[in-house]
Design a protein around this motif. Structure first.
Motif, short mmCIF file in Angstrom:
data_model
loop_
_atom_site.label_atom_id
_atom_site.label_comp_id
_atom_site.label_asym_id
_atom_site.label_seq_id
_atom_site.Cartn_x
_atom_site.Cartn_y
_atom_site.Cartn_z
N ASN A 39 37.13 36.37 41.09
CA ASN A 39 38.23 35.46 40.80
C ASN A 39 39.59 36.08 41.16
O ASN A 39 39.91 37.17 40.70
N SER A 70 32.86 34.26 39.67
CA SER A 70 33.93 34.65 38.74
C SER A 70 34.30 36.13 38.87
O SER A 70 35.44 36.49 38.64
N ARG A 124 35.18 33.02 30.35
CA ARG A 124 36.64 33.08 30.34
C ARG A 124 37.15 33.53 28.96
O ARG A 124 38.02 34.39 28.85
#
Ligand code: LM2
Ligand code: CA
Length: 476
Positions: A304, A301, A257
């Motif tokens: 996402n 992810s 992230r």
């Protein structure tokens, strides 16, 4: 790197997620071994749900990628191939010097359907010869939510004992269940597997994970298997990744992230601010380097909804982020390489019956792990080893440069224009061959030559979205 690390640490790995076994085997021999990858992580190999009809509404993909996360039995017939092909793949990869890590789905079985790739049929909570209702939390009355599912992701009794998105939650605290799971994992170890990515580890208490791990045999290398736990960030104390560090390494989701935030900031022009990563790793609130599998993205992810992580669609920025992670050296870096997709549920390239076809780069498979610049940085990472990051320099925008001890020096530019820098390299004076743009050949260099003066300074032009990297060994 193979050199300095204990055999228990994975070094640099690549996740060839949902590559079929034949293709993984070929890749180990032709690409991964020669490129210096230490290991490959593969998708869940156990028998799984095989859907026979579409659901309703927006459901348009008969065989979404996520079928493999719905375990039906521990036979190894899967979308990726047969048990024989799996065995052969592991053997081939080991022979190429590449260890194999398996995504282990052990928290739950399936949550829908009745047929599987391995031909085993089942009904809810009944898997013939394997599990019955007494092996699951919800039918045993051990899930405290009203519908048997996790409703509150901050309540440990629900997170541990209720069904995650309807997936039947195993009583991982029971002796019988632990024996079945350990039997499955020990079979994989017997075939030569070196360790596991434990799927949905956050949904099992550390004590259950410890009990299962204690039943695992040593690998073919004579060590206990590597054990990395998928514990998503967030939640209160006992549900945080930090609470699982005593039970294994963890996946570095927060680091991924932070990389996205730095490489591709929220500014309108998405120029990013690579200099923000001067502080990274434990100093940036992440789990300890020696306990973390670090990565730019993974199969969850990259899809996402909020776009909170980089993925292959970010092109040059995605490649650069991998190079930065390999250069920085936080955690055990894992390159992520899988298939191109349009909608979230898309299947990998497969036959009509769901079986995944051979991976062909550029034809549905991204093959980012073959990128020359990434492969060069795998070698650079291996060469500099655990040397400390020193001589950090930045323009406070998108260019950073640093040395790793006196083993190597690297500069990275996340900007859209080339940038000339004059920096301390920490290297003895001389001419060095940039391992990213070229290679040494017959005493010369096919790429950029970095000239280091007697005081260690060099003037270097770092290409847009590019990297210049040298080591003591690349001195001409
Ligand atoms: C994981 N880690 O904890 C995996 O990394 C993640 O990819 C898995 O979810 C999840 N845990 C379970 O192993 C994926 C996918 C879900 C999918 C599940 C099961 O993200 O969307 O759920 O696999 O295949 C699907 C449907 C969902 C349905 C569920 C059960 O999307 O709507 O829930 O199957 O039938 C009613
Ligand atoms: Ca559970």
């Amino acid at each position: 790197g193979r050199g300095s690390r204990s055999t228990q640490e994975p070094g640099v790995t690549v996740s060839l997620w949902e590559w079929n076994w034949r293709s993984v085997a070929r890749e180990c021999t032709d690409v991964l071994g020669p490129a210096g990858y230490d290991g490959v992580q593969v998708a869940p190999p156990q028998n799984s749900l095989k859907r026979t009809a579409l659901g309703n509404g927006s459901d348009t993909v008969l065989h979404p990628w996520w079928e493999v996360y719905q375990a039906v039995s521990y036979d190894l017939t899967s979308r990726m191939g047969t048990e024989a092909q799996f065995k052969k793949m592991v053997k081939t990869c080991r022979r190429a010097g590449v260890k194999v890590y398996v995504d282990a789905v052990i928290n739950h079985t399936t949550g829908q359907g009745s047929t599987s790739y391995g031909g085993v049929d089942y009904t809810p909570y009944r898997y013939d010869g394997l599990y019955g209702p007494e092996d699951f939390h919800a039918p045993s009355g051990e899930c405290p939510s009203s519908d048997g599912g996790i409703q509150d992701f901050n309540a440990k009794a629900q997170v541990w004992n209720c069904n995650l998105v309807g997936l039947e939650d195993l009583r991982t605290g029971s002796d019988d269940v632990q024996a079945e799971i350990a039997g499955y994992l020990n079979k994989l170890i017997r075939y030569g597997v070196s360790g596991f990515r434990v799927d949905a580890a956050k949904h099992m208490p550390p004590r259950d994970l410890d009990a299962i791990y204690s039943r695992l045999n040593r690998t073919k290398d004579g060590v206990k298997p590597y054990w990395s736990l998928e514990v998503l960030p967030g939640g209160p104390g006992v549900l945080r990744p930090e609470a699982y560090l005593r039970s294994g390494d963890v996946l570095g989701v927060d680091g991924a992230r932070q990389m996205q935030q730095a490489f591709k900031s929220y500014t309108a022009d998405h120029t990013g601010s690579l200099s923000s990563l001067e502080v990274f790793g434990a100093a940036a609130g992440l789990t300890p380097s020696g306990k973390t599998v670090s990565f730019v993205t993974n199969h969850d992810s990259e899809r996402n909804d909020a776009g909170d992580y980089l993925n292959y669609k970010d092109g040059a920025t995605y490649v650069l982020a991998h190079q930065w992670l390999l250069a920085d050296g936080y955690g055990s870096p894992q390159v992520y390489s899988s298939f191109a997709w349009v909608t979230k549920d898309d299947s990998p390239p497969a036959r009509a019956d769901g079986r995944i076809t051979d991976a062909v780069c550029g034809q549905g498979w991204t093959c980012v792990h073959r990128d020359r610049g990434i492969v060069a940085m795998v070698g650079w990472h291996d060469y500099v080893g655990a040397a400390k990051r020193v001589n950090f320099w930045t323009d406070d925008a998108n260019v950073v440069a640093f040395s790793k001890g006196n083993r190597g020096w690297v500069a990275l530019n996340n900007g859209t224009a080339p940038k000339e820098v004059r920096v301390q390299t920490g290297l003895p004076g001389g001419r060095y061959c940039d391992v990213v743009s070229g290679a040494e050949q017959a005493g010369g260099c096919t790429g950029t030559v970095v000239t280091v003066g007697s005081t260690g300074f060099a003037t270097v032009t770092v290409p847009a979205k590019g990297v210049v990297a040298v080591t003591r060994a690349s001195r001409l």
